[in-house]
Write a protein that holds these residues in place. Structure first.
Motif, mmCIF file in Angstrom:
data_model
loop_
_atom_site.group_PDB
_atom_site.id
_atom_site.type_symbol
_atom_site.label_atom_id
_atom_site.label_comp_id
_atom_site.label_asym_id
_atom_site.label_seq_id
_atom_site.Cartn_x
_atom_site.Cartn_y
_atom_site.Cartn_z
ATOM 1 N N LEU A 153 0.846 -1.212 0.000
ATOM 2 C CA LEU A 153 0.000 0.000 0.000
ATOM 3 C C LEU A 153 0.874 1.253 0.000
ATOM 4 O O LEU A 153 0.673 2.182 0.784
ATOM 5 C CB LEU A 153 -0.971 -0.013 1.190
ATOM 6 N N ARG A 154 1.877 1.228 -0.847
ATOM 7 C CA ARG A 154 2.765 2.382 -1.036
ATOM 8 C C ARG A 154 2.783 2.720 -2.523
ATOM 9 O O ARG A 154 2.424 1.894 -3.367
ATOM 10 C CB ARG A 154 4.186 2.042 -0.577
ATOM 11 N N SER A 155 3.246 3.910 -2.823
ATOM 12 C CA SER A 155 3.258 4.321 -4.235
ATOM 13 C C SER A 155 4.295 3.511 -5.013
ATOM 14 O O SER A 155 5.200 2.896 -4.435
ATOM 15 C CB SER A 155 3.591 5.811 -4.342
ATOM 16 N N GLY A 156 4.185 3.551 -6.334
ATOM 17 C CA GLY A 156 5.115 2.851 -7.213
ATOM 18 C C GLY A 156 6.534 3.399 -7.156
ATOM 19 O O GLY A 156 7.450 2.805 -7.736
ATOM 20 N N GLY B 182 3.939 1.448 -15.376
ATOM 21 C CA GLY B 182 4.291 2.869 -15.324
ATOM 22 C C GLY B 182 5.783 3.083 -15.113
ATOM 23 O O GLY B 182 6.406 3.923 -15.776
ATOM 24 N N PHE B 183 6.364 2.321 -14.202
ATOM 25 C CA PHE B 183 7.804 2.434 -13.918
ATOM 26 C C PHE B 183 8.609 2.098 -15.181
ATOM 27 O O PHE B 183 9.534 2.818 -15.583
ATOM 28 C CB PHE B 183 8.146 1.466 -12.774
ATOM 29 N N ALA C 255 3.566 7.951 -17.851
ATOM 30 C CA ALA C 255 2.461 7.113 -17.368
ATOM 31 C C ALA C 255 1.711 7.880 -16.292
ATOM 32 O O ALA C 255 2.309 8.291 -15.290
ATOM 33 C CB ALA C 255 3.007 5.807 -16.808
ATOM 34 N N THR C 256 0.413 8.068 -16.494
ATOM 35 C CA THR C 256 -0.390 8.860 -15.552
ATOM 36 C C THR C 256 -1.719 8.183 -15.254
ATOM 37 O O THR C 256 -2.062 7.155 -15.839
ATOM 38 C CB THR C 256 -0.703 10.273 -16.115
ATOM 39 N N THR C 257 -2.461 8.832 -14.362
ATOM 40 C CA THR C 257 -3.848 8.414 -14.102
ATOM 41 C C THR C 257 -4.792 9.198 -15.027
ATOM 42 O O THR C 257 -5.994 9.147 -14.861
ATOM 43 C CB THR C 257 -4.226 8.736 -12.655
ATOM 44 N N GLY C 258 -4.233 9.955 -15.929
ATOM 45 C CA GLY C 258 -5.005 10.894 -16.754
ATOM 46 C C GLY C 258 -4.739 12.315 -16.284
ATOM 47 O O GLY C 258 -4.820 13.260 -17.058
ATOM 48 N N THR C 259 -4.390 12.442 -15.003
ATOM 49 C CA THR C 259 -4.171 13.783 -14.456
ATOM 50 C C THR C 259 -2.849 13.912 -13.694
ATOM 51 O O THR C 259 -2.330 15.009 -13.558
ATOM 52 C CB THR C 259 -5.311 14.171 -13.489
ATOM 53 N N PRO D 206 1.037 11.673 -12.222
ATOM 54 C CA PRO D 206 1.867 10.481 -12.441
ATOM 55 C C PRO D 206 1.320 9.260 -11.703
ATOM 56 O O PRO D 206 1.010 9.344 -10.511
ATOM 57 C CB PRO D 206 3.232 10.897 -11.858
ATOM 58 N N VAL D 207 1.204 8.157 -12.416
ATOM 59 C CA VAL D 207 0.639 6.953 -11.783
ATOM 60 C C VAL D 207 1.565 6.460 -10.670
ATOM 61 O O VAL D 207 1.114 5.843 -9.700
ATOM 62 C CB VAL D 207 0.362 5.852 -12.847
ATOM 63 N N LEU D 208 2.867 6.759 -10.781
ATOM 64 C CA LEU D 208 3.818 6.291 -9.762
ATOM 65 C C LEU D 208 3.625 7.012 -8.433
ATOM 66 O O LEU D 208 4.117 6.565 -7.405
ATOM 67 C CB LEU D 208 5.266 6.450 -10.256
#
Ligand SMILES: O=P(O)(O)OC[C@H]1O[C@](O)(COP(=O)(O)O)[C@@H](O)[C@@H]1O
Ligand SMILES: [Mg+2]
Ligand SMILES: [Mg+2]
Length: 332
Positions: A131-134, A267-268, A277-281, A283-285
């Protein structure tokens, strides 16, 4: 014999994990290549915790990867196919998240499928680890089981590619690596969901579809394989953009793809290959999962394209809707 032939060393603590993953991927590749001769790999065998249909190969791949990781330094194993985190070796220092079989709707139709994985340092709690970011990933990559079986992986220092050589049963590193080209004219999205999309996503796709007659003054091509790994490999080699946005369908508010098993690892890799690589808005990381199986909208590929999608989201809602109203090609 080692299942990997690398041009330069793989980080010491990751080498046993990578060797184990490659051994399993080699066996899966052989099995998948035999198609129906290997059994009913695409047969439905139940549902996973997300309610997704589970195929025989989904479950088999999960079992063999988990078993093969014993003694490789992995403590925590989180799989798309399992509800909770499993402890593999109590003295391991690493954690591995995996989508053991990606693109499972394509198993029976002889279209490329894959495996996606991400490796990070293990904390004392399995759940807290994932449960941590990429940004915590040390390595990530995918195996693609296609006309070639290949491994594309990053250890945080660019991208490396290995092709499975059946003659020697070895993943052999290539001299050239896929790097997301800076310009391209292909987009990938499941257009059957058009009516469920938000105004910014519709406006972006409308502008692509309008081609030379629209504001982009350029024609685009569209692809949709329905295997994230296959779309990723194409974009890594040829550029373009992939979108699986959130939409108005029940259960799809955050799209379809899982942050821990699919989007953070891809994404990485894409960022290491010179893409975005994003969620659309955002960075997904940077996105922190609120649960193990959390989904996220996902947009990745050629930087200029991904940034354009973000800028459409930055428009005030009224403006994006106006864009859609003016440009919508699907108006009655
Ligand atoms: O069927 P849809 O909605 O187009 O979704 C396709 C997406 O779903 C996935 O198949 C999900 O992965 P799994 O097969 O691992 O569940 C992706 O590979 C692909 O991008
Ligand atoms: Mg998947
Ligand atoms: Mg899967």
């Amino acid at each position: 014999m080692l299942p990997m032939k690398a041009n330069t060393p793989i980080p010491d603590d990751l080498a046993p994990v990578m060797n184990a993953l490659c051994r399993v991927a080699a066996d899966l590749s052989d099995l998948i290549a035999r198609g129906p001769l290997g059994g009913r790999l695409g047969a439905s065998v139940g549902n996973n915790t997300d309610g997704d249909d589970q195929k025989a190969l989904d479950v088999m791949a999960d079992d063999v990867f988990a078993a093969a990781l014993k003694g490789t330094g992995i403590r925590w194993y989180a799989s798309e196919e399992q509800e909770t985190v499993n402890e593999i070796d109590a003295d391991g220092t690493l954690a591995l998240a995996i989508d053991p079989l990606d693109g499972s709707s394509n198993i029976d139709v002889n279209v490329s499928i894959g495996t996606i994985f991400g490796i990070q340092p293990a904390l004392d709690s399995g759940e807290a680890t994932f449960l941590r970011s990429g940004r915590h990933l040390r390595a990530s990559g995918y195996f693609i089981y296609g006309p070639q079986t290949a491994l594309v992986v990053t250890f945080g220092d660019g991208v490396r590619q290995f092709i499975f050589d059946r003659a020697t049963a070895t993943f052999t590193e290539t001299e050239t690596v896929p790097t997301v080209p800076a310009s391209a004219s292909e987009f990938a999205i499941n257009a059957s969901n058009y009516r469920h999309w938000s105004a910014p996503v519709r406006a972006y796709i409308d502008d692509c579809l309008a081609g030379v007659d629209g504001p982009r003054a350029k024609n685009f091509n569209m692809r949709w394989v329905a295997s994230l790994v296959a779309e990723t490999h194409r974009i890594m080699c040829r550029g373009g953009i992939f979108l699986y946005p959130g939409d108005a369908r029940k259960g799809y508010e955050q799209g379809r793809l899982r942050l821990v098993y699919e989007c953070a690892p891809i994404g990485f890799l894409v960022e290491q290959a010179g893409g975005r690589a994003t969620t659309g808005t955002a960075p997904v990381l940077d996105r922190v999962p609120d649960s193990l199986h959390a989904r996220t909208p996902f947009v990745f590929g050629t930087i200029e394209k991904v940034d354009r999608v973000t800028s459409y989201h930055d428009l005030p809602e009224r403006e994006a809707s106006a864009l859609f109203a003016n440009r919508g090609l699907f108006r009655a």
